[in-house]
Design a protein around this motif. Structure first.
Motif, mmCIF file in Angstrom:
data_model
loop_
_atom_site.group_PDB
_atom_site.id
_atom_site.type_symbol
_atom_site.label_atom_id
_atom_site.label_comp_id
_atom_site.label_asym_id
_atom_site.label_seq_id
_atom_site.Cartn_x
_atom_site.Cartn_y
_atom_site.Cartn_z
ATOM 1 N N ALA A 227 45.269 27.555 25.929
ATOM 2 C CA ALA A 227 46.128 28.516 25.231
ATOM 3 C C ALA A 227 45.888 29.949 25.711
ATOM 4 O O ALA A 227 46.711 30.839 25.476
ATOM 5 N N LYS A 228 44.764 30.191 26.382
ATOM 6 C CA LYS A 228 44.441 31.531 26.864
ATOM 7 C C LYS A 228 44.968 31.796 28.272
ATOM 8 O O LYS A 228 44.791 32.901 28.806
ATOM 9 N N LEU A 229 45.599 30.772 28.881
ATOM 10 C CA LEU A 229 46.063 30.931 30.258
ATOM 11 C C LEU A 229 47.315 31.797 30.326
ATOM 12 O O LEU A 229 48.237 31.636 29.530
ATOM 13 N N VAL A 230 47.342 32.692 31.292
ATOM 14 C CA VAL A 230 48.527 33.482 31.625
ATOM 15 C C VAL A 230 48.765 33.285 33.113
ATOM 16 O O VAL A 230 47.905 33.630 33.931
ATOM 17 N N ASN A 231 49.931 32.682 33.458
ATOM 18 C CA ASN A 231 50.175 32.298 34.859
ATOM 19 C C ASN A 231 49.037 31.430 35.390
ATOM 20 O O ASN A 231 48.572 31.569 36.525
ATOM 21 N N ASN A 232 48.584 30.515 34.509
ATOM 22 C CA ASN A 232 47.539 29.537 34.809
ATOM 23 C C ASN A 232 46.172 30.150 35.078
ATOM 24 O O ASN A 232 45.321 29.527 35.702
ATOM 25 N N VAL A 233 45.928 31.353 34.627
ATOM 26 C CA VAL A 233 44.605 31.965 34.766
ATOM 27 C C VAL A 233 44.183 32.535 33.413
ATOM 28 O O VAL A 233 44.934 33.276 32.776
ATOM 29 N N GLY A 234 42.981 32.155 32.971
ATOM 30 C CA GLY A 234 42.406 32.717 31.767
ATOM 31 C C GLY A 234 41.167 33.516 32.111
ATOM 32 O O GLY A 234 40.603 33.384 33.204
ATOM 33 N N GLU A 235 40.725 34.346 31.194
ATOM 34 C CA GLU A 235 39.538 35.169 31.421
ATOM 35 C C GLU A 235 38.573 35.032 30.261
ATOM 36 O O GLU A 235 38.980 34.870 29.102
ATOM 37 N N ALA A 236 37.284 35.096 30.598
ATOM 38 C CA ALA A 236 36.228 35.114 29.590
ATOM 39 C C ALA A 236 35.369 36.335 29.857
ATOM 40 O O ALA A 236 35.187 36.729 31.016
ATOM 41 N N PRO A 237 34.841 36.956 28.819
ATOM 42 C CA PRO A 237 34.020 38.159 29.036
ATOM 43 C C PRO A 237 32.708 37.821 29.728
ATOM 44 O O PRO A 237 32.204 36.698 29.643
ATOM 45 N N SER A 238 32.164 38.814 30.434
ATOM 46 C CA SER A 238 30.871 38.657 31.102
ATOM 47 C C SER A 238 29.872 39.631 30.511
ATOM 48 O O SER A 238 30.132 40.833 30.443
ATOM 49 N N LEU A 239 28.743 39.108 30.098
ATOM 50 C CA LEU A 239 27.639 39.944 29.655
ATOM 51 C C LEU A 239 26.562 40.042 30.728
ATOM 52 O O LEU A 239 25.549 40.705 30.526
ATOM 53 N N HIS A 240 26.790 39.356 31.842
ATOM 54 C CA HIS A 240 25.792 39.304 32.912
ATOM 55 C C HIS A 240 25.896 40.555 33.784
ATOM 56 O O HIS A 240 26.993 40.952 34.183
ATOM 57 N N PRO A 241 24.783 41.183 34.125
ATOM 58 C CA PRO A 241 24.827 42.437 34.896
ATOM 59 C C PRO A 241 25.353 42.264 36.326
ATOM 60 O O PRO A 241 25.765 43.252 36.941
ATOM 61 N N MET A 242 25.372 41.041 36.853
ATOM 62 C CA MET A 242 25.805 40.835 38.239
ATOM 63 C C MET A 242 27.259 40.387 38.346
ATOM 64 O O MET A 242 27.787 40.238 39.446
ATOM 65 N N VAL A 243 27.929 40.169 37.195
ATOM 66 C CA VAL A 243 29.271 39.598 37.207
ATOM 67 C C VAL A 243 30.248 40.533 36.505
ATOM 68 O O VAL A 243 30.024 40.938 35.365
ATOM 69 N N GLU A 244 31.348 40.837 37.183
ATOM 70 C CA GLU A 244 32.381 41.703 36.620
ATOM 71 C C GLU A 244 33.165 40.974 35.535
ATOM 72 O O GLU A 244 33.347 41.471 34.438
ATOM 73 N N LYS A 245 33.653 39.767 35.855
ATOM 74 C CA LYS A 245 34.405 38.982 34.883
ATOM 75 C C LYS A 245 34.415 37.518 35.288
ATOM 76 O O LYS A 245 34.092 37.157 36.424
ATOM 77 N N VAL A 246 34.836 36.672 34.348
ATOM 78 C CA VAL A 246 34.916 35.230 34.555
ATOM 79 C C VAL A 246 36.373 34.815 34.436
ATOM 80 O O VAL A 246 37.053 35.178 33.476
ATOM 81 N N ARG A 247 36.875 34.058 35.408
ATOM 82 C CA ARG A 247 38.237 33.535 35.356
ATOM 83 C C ARG A 247 38.188 32.014 35.385
ATOM 84 O O ARG A 247 37.281 31.427 35.975
ATOM 85 N N PHE A 248 39.168 31.374 34.760
ATOM 86 C CA PHE A 248 39.207 29.916 34.765
ATOM 87 C C PHE A 248 40.652 29.448 34.810
ATOM 88 O O PHE A 248 41.587 30.167 34.434
ATOM 89 N N SER A 249 40.851 28.211 35.292
ATOM 90 C CA SER A 249 42.210 27.665 35.390
ATOM 91 C C SER A 249 42.147 26.151 35.515
ATOM 92 O O SER A 249 41.105 25.584 35.876
ATOM 93 N N ASN A 250 43.278 25.498 35.185
ATOM 94 C CA ASN A 250 43.468 24.105 35.578
ATOM 95 C C ASN A 250 43.905 24.136 37.044
ATOM 96 O O ASN A 250 45.089 24.223 37.361
ATOM 97 N N PHE A 251 42.943 24.115 37.935
ATOM 98 C CA PHE A 251 43.209 24.429 39.342
ATOM 99 C C PHE A 251 44.025 23.356 40.040
ATOM 100 O O PHE A 251 44.861 23.645 40.888
#
Length: 472
Positions: A227-251
């Protein structure tokens, strides 16, 4: 009609070079690519540029049976299928087909966030496919040309297919797919929760920009993540100092695959596995590479050996002995390099099949492969030459090898050449085969069997390896 096909081709090219573009000049909608009735999922959407459709090159054309390679230094993508070889360079509207300039493209290939997009119609028709553009649904339908396989030449019959709705999971339905239920990146680790035993993750890296990609075969997103997908890409927040953001999809849907992409702020390595005692939870840990600890795997191949003597010189000396002496000297020099791990296909007078040599390197997942040989022809023939096969990275390595080898031998420059030779054709890493000199040439043979000359040649190979790997 020609304008339409040209448009489709351009969009495909952009998709290969760019992460995502939509169809349409003004407020373009997302385009879909349909093959054999199935919608193909790509990391970035196809684009419509001035009526030309461009698509991500690797994700589309590898599904059509082509082999795709990328030369980062030249920004050139090479697509090979059967006897067809197409080279497309970012920003250049002049493609090269089987070594010759082809018709000029209306739109040049593009690179968008590390994804190369190219014109779908131009490339697809060259490798045996045709296309149909359905304006009502912004869909490109791909089907084989006549004679190219089952169903060849029969385009989809539905004139205006309706968009495929996102399936609603049925709680009572039994499925063999694993549902990905949660994706969370804390300041310490990546956590991926599933509804049953998690699959083994496939992890690889992409550059320009730096990304770490995790593919989970046999999985799909559950309803809450879908339900969070937009144009088959969703995002999750990153709290990790080495990662800008997290993306996911039904690839992908054949096989079903969830892809998780970490957009990195810094270079890192990821290890991911099932949590102890929790088969339905994957835990990933990011760690920066330790300076000076990175090891490149380099395979040194001394040609021939054992019952295979190779060429025989004017004074009955054997090629297998010359190349083994040089290869052992190379290995000894490379032992002093802390960032290189050296492997040899043979270090003694033994016979190894050609297949055995290439499989040895492939099974190691080596970073470089260098095969050492001596030449033979008429007494007047002489010089140094280096061979590679097709791939741009192998050609680049061969160029560096030839440059340093010429400085060491002082022989005639016979050039860098493309050759259909097993050990450079079947190896999966940058590979070069060096013909140091001619055993049938009296002057060259006299030098080739001296220790001082072999030392110079061995040192030149080491210099070439270090230059290609950018090791100071």
């Amino acid at each position: 009609m020609m304008k339409l096909w040209s448009t489709v081709a351009t969009l495909l090219m952009i998709a290969l070079l760019l992460p995502s573009l939509a169809f349409g000049a003004t407020s373009p909608p997302t385009a879909k690519i349909v093959l054999d009735g199935k919608t193909l999922t790509t990391e970035v959407d196809p684009l419509n540029v001035d009526g030309n459709v461009l698509v991500p090159i690797r994700q589309i054309f590898e599904k059509l049976g082509a082999k795709v390679t990328w030369d980062q230094s030249k920004q050139t993508a090479t697509i090979v299928r059967d006897s067809m070889k197409i080279q497309l360079t970012v920003g250049d509207r002049n493609p090269v087909v089987n070594g010759s300039r082809a018709e000029q493209l209306e739109v040049a290939p593009m690179n968008v966030k590390g994804n190369v997009l190219v014109p779908v119609r131009f490339v697809g028709q060259k490798i045996g496919y045709d296309f149909k553009w359905v304006q009502a649904t912004s869909t490109v339908q791909i089907f084989p040309k006549s004679g190219q396989g089952s169903g060849a030449g029969t385009p989809p019959t539905t004139p205006t297919p309706t968009p495929t709705p996102t399936p609603t999971p049925n709680p009572g339905q039994v499925s063999d797919k694993v549902l990905v239920k949660t994706i969370e990146l804390t300041k310490d680790q990546l956590l991926v929760g599933t509804d049953k035993k998690s699959p083994q993750a496939n992890v690889f890296k992409l550059t320009s920009p730096d990304r770490i990609v995790i593919d989970l075969p046999g999985t799909e997103l559950d309803a809450s993540l879908a339900a969070k997908l937009v144009n088959n890409v969703g995002e999750a927040p990153s709290l990790h100092p080495m990662v800008e953001k997290v993306r996911f999809s039904n690839f992908d849907n054949d096989p079903a695959t969830v892809r998780i992409t970490l957009d990195m702020k810094a270079k890192a390595d990821l290890t991911i596995s099932a949590a102890a005692g929790q088969a339905n939870l994957l835990v990933g840990v990011l760690k920066a590479p330790e300076p000076g600890k990175t090891k490149y795997k380099v395979v040194i191949d001394a040609g021939h050996g054992g019952t295979d003597s190779g060429a025989v010189s004017l004074t009955n000396k054997k090629e297998k002995d010359f190349v083994l002496a040089v290869a052992n000297k190379v290995a000894k020099l490379l032992e002093k390099e802390p960032n290189i791990q050296t492997y040899m296909t043979r270090s003694t007078d033994t016979f190894v099949t050609l297949k055995g040599r290439s499989e040895f390197a492939n099974n190691l997942d080596a970073d470089l492969f260098l095969s050492i040989h001596g030449n033979k022809a008429t007494p007047t023939a002489g010089g140094t030459e280096t061979f590679y096969y097709e791939r741009a990275d192998s050609k680049a390595f061969a160029n560096v090898v030839q440059k340093h080898l010429l400085e060491a031998t002082g022989f005639k420059d016979r050039g860098v050449k493309e050759g259909d030779l097993h050990v450079v054709r079947e190896t999966k890493m940058p590979a070069a085969l060096a013909e140091v000199g001619f055993l049938s040439n009296a002057q060259e043979e006299a030098l080739m069997y001296t220790s001082a000359f072999q030392d110079k040649v061995a040192a030149s190979f080491v210099a070439a390896i270090k230059e290609y790997l950018k090791i100071s």
